[in-house]
Design an enzyme around this catalytic site. Structure first.
Site, PDB file in Angstrom:
ATOM      1  N   ARG A  63       0.821  -1.212   0.000  1.00 31.23           N
ATOM      2  CA  ARG A  63       0.000   0.000   0.000  1.00 31.23           C
ATOM      3  C   ARG A  63       0.859   1.269   0.000  1.00 31.23           C
ATOM      4  O   ARG A  63       0.405   2.344  -0.328  1.00 31.23           O
ATOM      5  CB  ARG A  63      -0.980  -0.015   1.180  1.00 31.23           C
ATOM      6  CG  ARG A  63      -2.123   0.943   0.983  1.00 31.23           C
ATOM      7  CD  ARG A  63      -3.337   0.814   1.904  1.00 31.23           C
ATOM      8  NE  ARG A  63      -3.382  -0.277   2.814  1.00 31.23           N
ATOM      9  CZ  ARG A  63      -2.887  -0.238   4.065  1.00 31.23           C
ATOM     10  NH1 ARG A  63      -2.344   0.853   4.521  1.00 31.23           N
ATOM     11  NH2 ARG A  63      -2.970  -1.309   4.839  1.00 31.23           N
ATOM     12  N   LYS A 213      -6.235   7.096 -19.832  1.00 33.46           N
ATOM     13  CA  LYS A 213      -6.477   7.616 -21.179  1.00 33.46           C
ATOM     14  C   LYS A 213      -5.192   7.569 -22.006  1.00 33.46           C
ATOM     15  O   LYS A 213      -4.720   6.506 -22.317  1.00 33.46           O
ATOM     16  CB  LYS A 213      -7.072   9.023 -21.081  1.00 33.46           C
ATOM     17  CG  LYS A 213      -8.195   9.160 -20.021  1.00 33.46           C
ATOM     18  CD  LYS A 213      -9.451   8.396 -20.382  1.00 33.46           C
ATOM     19  CE  LYS A 213     -10.452   8.283 -19.246  1.00 33.46           C
ATOM     20  NZ  LYS A 213     -10.825   9.506 -18.564  1.00 33.46           N
TER      21      LYS A 213
HETATM   22  C1  LIG Z   1     -11.496   9.821 -17.330  1.00 39.36           C
HETATM   23  C2  LIG Z   1     -11.199  11.095 -16.674  1.00 39.36           C
HETATM   24  C3  LIG Z   1     -11.090  11.183 -15.290  1.00 39.36           C
HETATM   25  C4  LIG Z   1     -11.311   9.995 -14.388  1.00 39.36           C
HETATM   26  O1  LIG Z   1     -10.302   9.046 -14.555  1.00 39.36           O
HETATM   27  P1  LIG Z   1     -10.530   7.464 -14.324  1.00 39.36           P
HETATM   28  O2  LIG Z   1      -9.179   6.904 -14.642  1.00 39.36           O
HETATM   29  O3  LIG Z   1     -11.599   7.037 -15.260  1.00 39.36           O
HETATM   30  O4  LIG Z   1     -10.918   7.297 -12.906  1.00 39.36           O
HETATM   31  C5  LIG Z   1     -10.772  12.410 -14.742  1.00 39.36           C
HETATM   32  N1  LIG Z   1     -10.571  13.501 -15.518  1.00 39.36           N
HETATM   33  C6  LIG Z   1     -10.693  13.436 -16.851  1.00 39.36           C
HETATM   34  C7  LIG Z   1     -10.492  14.659 -17.662  1.00 39.36           C
HETATM   35  C8  LIG Z   1     -11.005  12.247 -17.473  1.00 39.36           C
HETATM   36  O5  LIG Z   1     -11.127  12.192 -18.794  1.00 39.36           O
END
Ligand SMILES: *Cc1c(COP(=O)(O)O)cnc(C)c1O
Length: 397
Positions: A63, A213
């Site tokens: 952790r 992303k």
């Molecule tokens: C997808 C996204 C998030 C959240 O991220 P996760 O990895 O899905 O928890 C936060 N901010 C933006 C701009 C995003 O596109």
């Protein structure tokens, strides 16, 4: 780490950053090993004591850290020009851990319209339980920001570019207004990636990423990260060790692998989005295109100043309302209908249907979500194929 960070361009740093030192410590493996362990052992009691006194380095327990995860953190420091980084299990986990660590009880956060839906939900439904209030401003409204800072706002949080209208926050101007009163500036750079924008040198205190992303880049793993000064990352890492939203070492390995091709993928996604934006802007079945690389975009001048590329996402409004937009989406053959973005595959969605279907049309209007809005997140396919696909689909709208 610092030696590697200073060496070479962004592509070299994306491939090599953070990894050599980790590997040499563990094995001679050419790739960074997945250190699949929940805990780390000590040779003897003296070593435990040395660890407690800061003389023996160890993560102690999964952790609190992991060598594979640490390689991701070091690589991201190199790409964002940051001192330290903490990676976690998702972008939302990074958002929530950061806010809980940095905003005091009865504090005040400022955010912008067009904020990621779950971030806004956390700020408006969970933080108030701790007496924290939230002011929402337009990304370009520096006067409103000045008022909030004068009232003692603790933290300013915005994406840049935002989602789905791709507004660009003038990070330098925001930082200048926040710095005198110590308001912490956090920029969610998920849509930009460090390839297109480095918010820390512009004056931001922290950069946040949904690593899910573009950074990981293959639509196969969730992760989040925060990068910034060591002194700001430390309390976040400490709370992260308490809240426990840790990334699995195997997921960290997938992120490492994805990040090596970040620069190549983002360059292609930028090209694809730019070409699609220009194509759609002259098409008579399209009412409006939102892309910071277009001179018609409201924040184009800011984008030109602070971004090296304009990103892989284009939003546009289709003639014919909700149904016109759905027809176009259903006629496309290349992009998948899916949320998310930033992977090698192009994805498309209608925000009204995929994210806001539980809202009434009035509520959607209030949030600024138009029913004919389409969000196209470019992958790395051939530009000509994506344009031809749009051509054939628009003929059927
Ligand atoms: C997808 C996204 C998030 C959240 O991220 P996760 O990895 O899905 O928890 C936060 N901010 C933006 C701009 C995003 O596109």
């Amino acid at each position: 780490m610092s030696r590697e960070r200073e060496k070479g361009g962004p592509s070299t740093r994306a491939v090599h950053g953070g990894e050599r030192d980790t590997r040499a410590r563990v094995t001679d493996s050419l790739t960074t090993p997945i250190v699949q362990t929940a805990a780390f052992w000590f040779r003897d009691t003296q070593e435990v004591i040395a660890y407690q006194e800061g003389r023996h380095p160890s993560f102690e327990y999964g952790r609190y850290g992991n060598p594979t995860t640490r390689a991701v953190e070091t690589k991201l420091c190199g790409l964002e020009a940051g001192e330290d980084c903490v990676v976690s299990a998702s972008g939302m986990n990074s958002v929530t851990t950061m806010l809980l660590a940095l905003v005091p009880q009865n504090g005040h956060v400022v955010t912008t319209h067009d904020c990621y839906r779950r971030t806004r939900q956390f700020m408006q439904t969970v933080l108030p339980k701790m007496g924290v209030r939230c002011t929402v401003i337009d990304p370009a409204d520096l006067a409103a920001l000045e008022r909030a800072v004068a009232e003692g706002a603790n933290l300013f949080f915005s994406e840049s570019p935002t989602n789905p209208y791709l507004r660009v926050v003038d990070v330098r101007a925001v930082a200048e207004r926040c710095r005198p009163r110590g308001t912490i500036v956090v920029i969610d750079s998920t849509l930009a990636t460090p390839v297109n924008q480095q918010a820390l040198p512009l004056g931001a205190d922290l950069v946040l990423h949904s690593v899910t992303k573009y950074l990981a880049g293959h639509n196969d793993v969730l992760a989040g990260a925060l990068v910034g000064r060591e002194a700001l990352i430390r309390p976040i890492r400490e709370l992260h060790g308490v809240l426990g939203g840790v990334i699995d070492p195997h997921a960290a390995y997938l992120v490492l692998r994805g990040m090596k091709t970040l620069v190549l993928r983002v360059a292609r996604a930028n090209e694809n989005a730019g070409a699609i934006a220009r194509y759609l802007e002259q098409h008579d079945k399209i009412e409006r295109v939102h892309y910071p690389g277009l001179p018609s975009h409201r924040d184009h001048a800011v984008a030109l100043r602070q971004m090296r590329g304009f990103g892989g996402m284009v939003s546009f409004e289709v003639r014919g309302g909700l149904d016109g937009a759905s027809k176009l989406i259903d006629a496309l053959r290349i992009p998948y209908i899916a949320p998310s973005m930033g992977g090698v595959e192009s994805l498309i969605e209608q925000p009204t249907i995929i994210s806001y279907w539980d809202k009434t049309p009035e509520e959607r209007a209030q949030l600024g979500i138009r029913d004919n809005l389409v969000r196209y997140s470019c992958g790395i396919e051939d530009t000509d194929d994506l344009i031809r696909d749009l051509e054939q689909a628009l003929e059927r709208v």
